[in-house]
Design a protein around this motif. Structure first.
Motif, PDB file in Angstrom:
ATOM      1  N   HIS A   2      39.113  17.219 -42.535  1.00 59.58           N
ATOM      2  CA  HIS A   2      39.715  16.824 -41.376  1.00 59.58           C
ATOM      3  C   HIS A   2      39.622  17.464 -40.987  1.00 59.58           C
ATOM      4  O   HIS A   2      40.360  17.551 -39.767  1.00 59.58           O
ATOM      5  CB  HIS A   2      40.590  17.327 -42.632  1.00 59.58           C
ATOM      6  CG  HIS A   2      42.436  17.362 -41.356  1.00 59.58           C
ATOM      7  ND1 HIS A   2      42.756  18.727 -40.263  1.00 59.58           N
ATOM      8  CD2 HIS A   2      43.513  16.682 -41.448  1.00 59.58           C
ATOM      9  CE1 HIS A   2      44.084  18.013 -40.205  1.00 59.58           C
ATOM     10  NE2 HIS A   2      43.923  16.687 -40.166  1.00 59.58           N
ATOM     11  N   GLU A   3      38.928  18.996 -40.736  1.00 52.61           N
ATOM     12  CA  GLU A   3      38.602  19.422 -39.671  1.00 52.61           C
ATOM     13  C   GLU A   3      36.796  18.942 -38.728  1.00 52.61           C
ATOM     14  O   GLU A   3      37.627  19.492 -37.214  1.00 52.61           O
ATOM     15  CB  GLU A   3      37.205  20.981 -40.122  1.00 52.61           C
ATOM     16  CG  GLU A   3      38.304  22.079 -40.622  1.00 52.61           C
ATOM     17  CD  GLU A   3      39.259  21.724 -42.523  1.00 52.61           C
ATOM     18  OE1 GLU A   3      39.332  21.921 -42.802  1.00 52.61           O
ATOM     19  OE2 GLU A   3      38.181  20.293 -42.887  1.00 52.61           O
ATOM     20  N   GLU A   4      36.389  18.245 -39.367  1.00 51.95           N
ATOM     21  CA  GLU A   4      35.520  17.400 -38.983  1.00 51.95           C
ATOM     22  C   GLU A   4      36.794  16.314 -36.810  1.00 51.95           C
ATOM     23  O   GLU A   4      35.948  15.523 -36.811  1.00 51.95           O
ATOM     24  CB  GLU A   4      34.508  16.498 -39.020  1.00 51.95           C
ATOM     25  CG  GLU A   4      33.502  17.520 -40.435  1.00 51.95           C
ATOM     26  CD  GLU A   4      32.616  16.629 -40.786  1.00 51.95           C
ATOM     27  OE1 GLU A   4      31.558  17.310 -40.502  1.00 51.95           O
ATOM     28  OE2 GLU A   4      33.147  16.064 -41.704  1.00 51.95           O
ATOM     29  N   VAL A   5      37.476  15.690 -37.407  1.00 50.56           N
ATOM     30  CA  VAL A   5      38.159  14.252 -37.367  1.00 50.56           C
ATOM     31  C   VAL A   5      38.979  15.653 -36.245  1.00 50.56           C
ATOM     32  O   VAL A   5      39.074  15.511 -35.070  1.00 50.56           O
ATOM     33  CB  VAL A   5      38.674  13.828 -38.507  1.00 50.56           C
ATOM     34  CG1 VAL A   5      40.092  13.495 -36.983  1.00 50.56           C
ATOM     35  CG2 VAL A   5      38.358  13.214 -38.814  1.00 50.56           C
ATOM     36  N   SER A   6      39.176  16.160 -36.620  1.00 52.31           N
ATOM     37  CA  SER A   6      40.206  17.593 -35.569  1.00 52.31           C
ATOM     38  C   SER A   6      39.356  17.934 -34.472  1.00 52.31           C
ATOM     39  O   SER A   6      39.517  17.694 -33.463  1.00 52.31           O
ATOM     40  CB  SER A   6      40.400  18.301 -35.828  1.00 52.31           C
ATOM     41  OG  SER A   6      41.388  18.119 -37.028  1.00 52.31           O
ATOM     42  N   ALA A   7      37.842  18.458 -34.514  1.00 55.14           N
ATOM     43  CA  ALA A   7      36.769  18.708 -33.652  1.00 55.14           C
ATOM     44  C   ALA A   7      36.214  17.743 -32.432  1.00 55.14           C
ATOM     45  O   ALA A   7      36.666  18.147 -31.936  1.00 55.14           O
ATOM     46  CB  ALA A   7      35.837  19.336 -34.497  1.00 55.14           C
ATOM     47  N   ALA A   8      36.730  16.948 -33.006  1.00 60.55           N
ATOM     48  CA  ALA A   8      36.155  15.400 -32.098  1.00 60.55           C
ATOM     49  C   ALA A   8      37.260  15.244 -31.786  1.00 60.55           C
ATOM     50  O   ALA A   8      37.430  14.766 -30.412  1.00 60.55           O
ATOM     51  CB  ALA A   8      35.897  13.661 -33.619  1.00 60.55           C
ATOM     52  N   PHE A   9      38.802  15.023 -31.794  1.00 60.58           N
ATOM     53  CA  PHE A   9      39.881  14.785 -30.453  1.00 60.58           C
ATOM     54  C   PHE A   9      39.433  16.018 -29.651  1.00 60.58           C
ATOM     55  O   PHE A   9      40.353  16.001 -28.548  1.00 60.58           O
ATOM     56  CB  PHE A   9      40.886  14.963 -31.887  1.00 60.58           C
ATOM     57  CG  PHE A   9      41.265  13.851 -32.207  1.00 60.58           C
ATOM     58  CD1 PHE A   9      41.745  12.758 -31.907  1.00 60.58           C
ATOM     59  CD2 PHE A   9      40.846  12.556 -33.739  1.00 60.58           C
ATOM     60  CE1 PHE A   9      42.758  11.307 -32.397  1.00 60.58           C
ATOM     61  CE2 PHE A   9      40.937  11.668 -33.806  1.00 60.58           C
ATOM     62  CZ  PHE A   9      42.021  10.886 -32.823  1.00 60.58           C
ATOM     63  N   ASN A  10      39.651  17.496 -30.250  1.00 56.85           N
ATOM     64  CA  ASN A  10      39.226  18.554 -29.475  1.00 56.85           C
ATOM     65  C   ASN A  10      38.926  18.730 -28.248  1.00 56.85           C
ATOM     66  O   ASN A  10      38.717  19.728 -27.556  1.00 56.85           O
ATOM     67  CB  ASN A  10      39.972  20.066 -30.406  1.00 56.85           C
ATOM     68  CG  ASN A  10      41.106  20.268 -30.808  1.00 56.85           C
ATOM     69  OD1 ASN A  10      42.304  19.205 -31.036  1.00 56.85           O
ATOM     70  ND2 ASN A  10      40.682  21.003 -32.610  1.00 56.85           N
TER      71      ASN A  10
END
Length: 251
Positions: free
Chosen positions: A128-136
C-alpha cells in the motif's frame, strides 16, 4: 503408456491379455480388471479432489458415474494428476443427465481455474505504501499505468457461481437458499502468494480491471458508469495484492 495396454485398460480391448499370465482368458481378465478398477477409482478420486463443490452439488454417486463416463472418453495426457480434468467443465455442459443443473459446468470451470492459478507462478505485489508513493510522485495520476499480476483473470457466468462457491466455502456467511442462481456474475480470479482467490465484482469493476490489463492509463480505464468508485476499486486491488507496478505513461 503402451498403446495396447492403454486400449485394454480403458476400452476393454483384449489384445493385451496375451501379455498377462493366466491359465485362461477368464483368469487373465479377472486379474486385469482388478488393476483396471484401481486405475478408474484413482482417476475418479482425483476428479473428486479437483472438483469438490461440483461433487457436492450433484452428490457423490452421480458425480462418480459422470466422472467414469468422462474418463472413458478423455484419457489422461500427463502423469501429473492435478492436470487431469481440464476439459471436464465442457464435458459436463454437454452431458445430458447434468442438464437439470445448468450452472454445474461453470462451477467446474471455476474450480479448475482456481486450481490452475494455485499452481501458477507467483508475482510480488506492491505494498500500500509503494502504491501511495507512486501516486504522490506524479503530477497527473490520471496518466499512470497500473499493472496487475499476470495471474489476474476475469470470468463471467450467466449464473451466480461465485456466490454458490462462497456459500459452500463459507456456509456461515451466505446461505444457498438466499441466492438467485440465475443472476449473472463477474468474478475476479487471482493468486495471492500460495493460494488462488476469487472475488465477486461488479460489471464496471470488471471493465476497469480488463482495461488496466490492456495497459490503458488510469483515466482511460475508468468505465463510463456514474456508480463506479475509482478510489474504492483501487483500494480493493491493493488489498487483494494484485498491483505489481505503477509508472507514468510515455508521452
Amino acid at each position: 503408456m503402451n498403446k495396447a495396454f492403454r486400449d485394454a485398460l480403458f476400452h476393454q480391448d483384449m489384445a493385451f491379455y496375451e501379455e498377462i499370465k493366466g491359465h485362461s482368458d477368464e483368469e487373465k481378465a479377472l486379474r486385469f480388471n482388478v488393476y483396471r478398477n484401481n486405475v478408474y477409482v484413482s482417476l475418479i478420486d482425483a476428479l473428486a479432489d479437483i472438483f469438490p463443490i461440483t461433487q457436492t452439488l450433484v452428490g457423490e454417486d452421480f458425480f462418480r458415474a459422470m466422472a467414469r463416463e468422462y474418463l472413458q472418453q478423455n484419457l489422461p495426457k500427463s502423469p501429473i494428476i492435478r492436470e487431469y480434468g481440464g476439459t471436464f467443465a465442457d464435458f459436463i455442459r454437454a452431458f445430458e443427465p447434468s442438464q437439470s443443473v445448468a450452472f454445474l459446468g461453470d462451477i467446474a470451470d471455476l474450480e479448475y481455474k482456481l486450481l490452475t492459478l494455485t499452481h501458477a507462478q507467483e508475482f510480488t505485489p506492491l505494498t500500500h505504501e509503494e502504491v501511495s508513493a507512486a501516486f504522490n510522485h506524479t503530477t497527473d495520476p490520471a496518466k499512470l499505468l497500473i499493472r496487475l499480476s499476470p495471474n489476474t483473470q476475469i470470468m463471467l457466468s450467466c449464473y451466480a457461481i461465485g456466490s454458490i462457491y462462497l456459500a459452500h466455502k463459507q456456509p456461515s456467511e451466505q446461505s444457498l437458499t438466499q441466492l438467485d442462481i440465475n443472476n449473472s456474475e463477474y468474478l475476479l480470479l487471482s493468486k495471492s502468494f500460495i493460494y488462488a482467490e476469487m472475488h465477486v465484482i461488479s460489471e464496471a469493476e470488471a471493465s476497469f480491471v480488463q482495461r488496466l490489463m490492456q495497459d490503458k492509463t488510469l483515466e482511460a480505464a475508468i468505465p463510463d458508469d456514474d456508480t463506479f468508485d475509482t478510489g474504492a476499486s483501487l483500494a480493493k486491488l491493493i488489498q487483494w495484492q494484485l498491483i505489481t507496478h505503477v509508472s507514468e505513461a510515455a508521452t
